[in-house]
Scaffold this motif. Structure first.
Motif, PDB file in Angstrom:
ATOM      1  N   LEU A 275      56.412  89.099   0.124  1.00  0.00           N
ATOM      2  CA  LEU A 275      55.923  88.998  -1.248  1.00  0.00           C
ATOM      3  C   LEU A 275      57.129  88.995  -2.167  1.00  0.00           C
ATOM      4  CD1 LEU A 275      52.803  91.366  -1.365  1.00  0.00           C
ATOM      5  CD2 LEU A 275      52.956  88.950  -0.723  1.00  0.00           C
ATOM      6  N   ALA A 276      57.153  88.047  -3.104  1.00  0.00           N
ATOM      7  CA  ALA A 276      58.337  87.806  -3.929  1.00  0.00           C
ATOM      8  C   ALA A 276      58.094  88.208  -5.379  1.00  0.00           C
ATOM      9  CB  ALA A 276      58.729  86.329  -3.862  1.00  0.00           C
ATOM     10  N   PHE A 277      58.857  89.185  -5.830  1.00  0.00           N
ATOM     11  CA  PHE A 277      58.856  89.579  -7.242  1.00  0.00           C
ATOM     12  C   PHE A 277      60.279  89.931  -7.627  1.00  0.00           C
ATOM     13  CE2 PHE A 277      58.454  93.215 -10.349  1.00  0.00           C
ATOM     14  CZ  PHE A 277      58.260  92.409 -11.456  1.00  0.00           C
ATOM     15  N   TYR A 278      61.017  88.922  -8.081  1.00  0.00           N
ATOM     16  CA  TYR A 278      62.430  89.082  -8.381  1.00  0.00           C
ATOM     17  C   TYR A 278      62.605  89.281  -9.880  1.00  0.00           C
ATOM     18  CZ  TYR A 278      63.120  87.911  -3.570  1.00  0.00           C
ATOM     19  OH  TYR A 278      63.079  87.960  -2.200  1.00  0.00           O
ATOM     20  N   ASP A 279      62.769  90.562 -10.258  1.00  0.00           N
ATOM     21  CA  ASP A 279      62.916  90.897 -11.670  1.00  0.00           C
ATOM     22  C   ASP A 279      63.913  92.040 -11.815  1.00  0.00           C
ATOM     23  OD1 ASP A 279      62.438  90.956 -14.483  1.00  0.00           O
ATOM     24  OD2 ASP A 279      60.396  90.241 -14.118  1.00  0.00           O
ATOM     25  N   ASN A 280      64.167  92.438 -13.062  1.00  0.00           N
ATOM     26  CA  ASN A 280      65.257  93.371 -13.376  1.00  0.00           C
ATOM     27  C   ASN A 280      64.786  94.816 -13.289  1.00  0.00           C
ATOM     28  OD1 ASN A 280      67.505  94.678 -14.309  1.00  0.00           O
ATOM     29  ND2 ASN A 280      67.709  93.455 -16.183  1.00  0.00           N
TER      30      ASN A 280
ATOM     31  N   THR B 277      62.915  91.677  -4.153  1.00  0.00           N
ATOM     32  CA  THR B 277      63.147  91.931  -5.572  1.00  0.00           C
ATOM     33  C   THR B 277      64.647  91.833  -5.862  1.00  0.00           C
ATOM     34  OG1 THR B 277      62.591  93.418  -7.405  1.00  0.00           O
ATOM     35  CG2 THR B 277      63.365  94.454  -5.360  1.00  0.00           C
ATOM     36  N   PHE B 278      65.045  92.161  -7.097  1.00  0.00           N
ATOM     37  CA  PHE B 278      66.447  92.256  -7.489  1.00  0.00           C
ATOM     38  C   PHE B 278      66.800  93.712  -7.779  1.00  0.00           C
ATOM     39  CE2 PHE B 278      66.153  87.798  -9.542  1.00  0.00           C
ATOM     40  CZ  PHE B 278      66.653  87.189  -8.410  1.00  0.00           C
ATOM     41  N   VAL B 279      68.075  94.025  -7.705  1.00  0.00           N
ATOM     42  CA  VAL B 279      68.556  95.286  -8.271  1.00  0.00           C
ATOM     43  C   VAL B 279      68.481  95.175  -9.788  1.00  0.00           C
ATOM     44  CG1 VAL B 279      70.553  96.798  -8.589  1.00  0.00           C
ATOM     45  CG2 VAL B 279      70.039  95.873  -6.322  1.00  0.00           C
TER      46      VAL B 279
ATOM     47  N   TYR C 194      78.074  86.932 -17.038  1.00  0.00           N
ATOM     48  CA  TYR C 194      78.562  87.684 -15.876  1.00  0.00           C
ATOM     49  C   TYR C 194      77.371  88.096 -15.005  1.00  0.00           C
ATOM     50  CZ  TYR C 194      82.731  87.857 -18.804  1.00  0.00           C
ATOM     51  OH  TYR C 194      83.791  87.517 -19.596  1.00  0.00           O
ATOM     52  N   PRO C 195      77.617  88.609 -13.816  1.00  0.00           N
ATOM     53  CA  PRO C 195      76.497  88.933 -12.929  1.00  0.00           C
ATOM     54  C   PRO C 195      75.482  89.876 -13.564  1.00  0.00           C
ATOM     55  CG  PRO C 195      78.544  88.943 -11.689  1.00  0.00           C
ATOM     56  CD  PRO C 195      78.921  88.780 -13.132  1.00  0.00           C
ATOM     57  N   GLY C 196      74.210  89.464 -13.499  1.00  0.00           N
ATOM     58  CA  GLY C 196      73.132  90.266 -14.042  1.00  0.00           C
ATOM     59  C   GLY C 196      72.286  90.932 -12.972  1.00  0.00           C
ATOM     60  N   ASN C 197      72.654  90.708 -11.705  1.00  0.00           N
ATOM     61  CA  ASN C 197      71.972  91.345 -10.576  1.00  0.00           C
ATOM     62  C   ASN C 197      73.053  91.872  -9.644  1.00  0.00           C
ATOM     63  OD1 ASN C 197      70.096  92.078  -8.528  1.00  0.00           O
ATOM     64  ND2 ASN C 197      70.410  90.080  -7.536  1.00  0.00           N
TER      65      ASN C 197
END
Length: 306
Positions: free
Chosen positions: A75-80, A113-115, A163-166
């Motif tokens: 399951l994909a939920f890639y958020d901040n 997800t993302f960090v 710059y990197p946001g994750n």
């Protein structure tokens, strides 16, 4: 190893139609987009509503996958998860928890997800924040036998200066993630523009990669001489338009897929390699997106042992 695809590239199609089409094209698995229904961020979709997901929904979803002979890989939920707004951060964290609960009902092995990052805090400060946020989520996942995976996408558009946001963009940060019980959803495309060899970076960590994504990247080094590594600075209407590279479907960019797949096999990877379609050339309409997915399948299928 199985070849799959992330459903987010077809946000307006119902999961039933995507599953039927994907199976007909020879895909073996789906990584299902599970963002909240609200919002219009590109390359996101809500093909599974985890906010109201119970046994009945799980039964019908499993039946759909069984009917088409497909595996539900993630399951994909890639958020901040480190969003600077406390309310937004909590909403993201809570939705990850909802995805874990839905995955448990479905018998789905991973949640992605993302960090993320708070752009107003240092990297070190963000890592300390993450060390408080993720352990409860990792524990919740572990109780159900689920692995919480983080994609190494840079998410440069989340930072005001590109710059990197994750904070998952390098092997150094992967090792830090692993110490928290997180796993890696490996995507080679992001490493190439960061100047990291995707095969050398992959080799030591295959045992911490239960799921992988297949996205390609096309570099334009002559443009980098103008903009530098961070990309456009003066005129950047799209925060994700760096100006000297673009994503492509596998086979149309600079990733050496033969070496990547071979290294995954050598390291014992037996999960799903999931095509993530964000190619602007083969995008814009559903027909073009489907053509891009067909190109990706033709590129990768010969490399994967049947």
């Amino acid at each position: 190893m199985k070849l799959g695809m992330l459903t987010a590239c077809l946000p307006d199609q119902p999961l039933e139609q995507i599953a039927a089409w994907a199976a007909g094209q020879g895909y073996e698995a789906l990584e299902v987009a599970a963002w909240p229904a609200v919002g219009d961020r590109p390359f996101t979709a809500s093909h599974l509503d985890v906010s109201s997901f119970g046994e009945r929904e799980a039964d019908s979803t499993r039946a759909l996958f069984d009917r088409h002979g497909l595996t539900l890989s993630s399951l994909a939920f890639y958020d901040n998860n480190l969003h600077p707004d406390p309310d937004e951060r909590k909403a993201v964290n809570d939705h990850v928890a909802g995805c874990i609960d839905a995955a448990a009902l479905l018998g789905c092995p991973t949640v992605g997800t993302f960090v993320g990052r708070h752009p107003g805090r240092t990297v070190a400060e963000n890592l300390r924040d993450a060390e408080e946020i993720f352990p409860p989520l990792v524990e919740r996942a572990g109780e159900h036998g689920i692995k919480l995976i983080v994609e190494n996408c840079v998410m440069e558009g989340w930072h005001p200066d590109g710059y990197p946001g994750n904070l998952a963009y390098s092997p150094e940060l992967w090792e830090w993630m692993f110490s928290l019980g997180l796993y890696l959803n490996y995507d080679p495309s992001h490493l190439i523009w960061m100047g990291i060899d995707p095969v050398e970076a992959l080799r030591p960590y295959v045992d911490r990669i239960p799921h992988a994504q297949a996205k390609d990247i096309q570099l334009f080094p002559e443009r980098r001489h103008r903009y530098g590594w961070p990309g456009k600075a003066v005129e950047r209407e799209d925060p994700f338009d760096v100006g000297w590279w673009r994503y492509r479907v596998p086979g149309l960019g600079d990733v050496d897929w033969r070496r990547v797949v071979d290294t995954l096999y050598e390291g014992g990877f037996d999960g799903v390699l999931s095509v993530e379609h964000e190619d602007p050339v083969w995008g814009g309409t559903e027909d073009r997106v489907r053509t891009g997915l067909q190109v990706a399948h033709r590129t990768l299928r010969p490399l994967i042992v049947a």
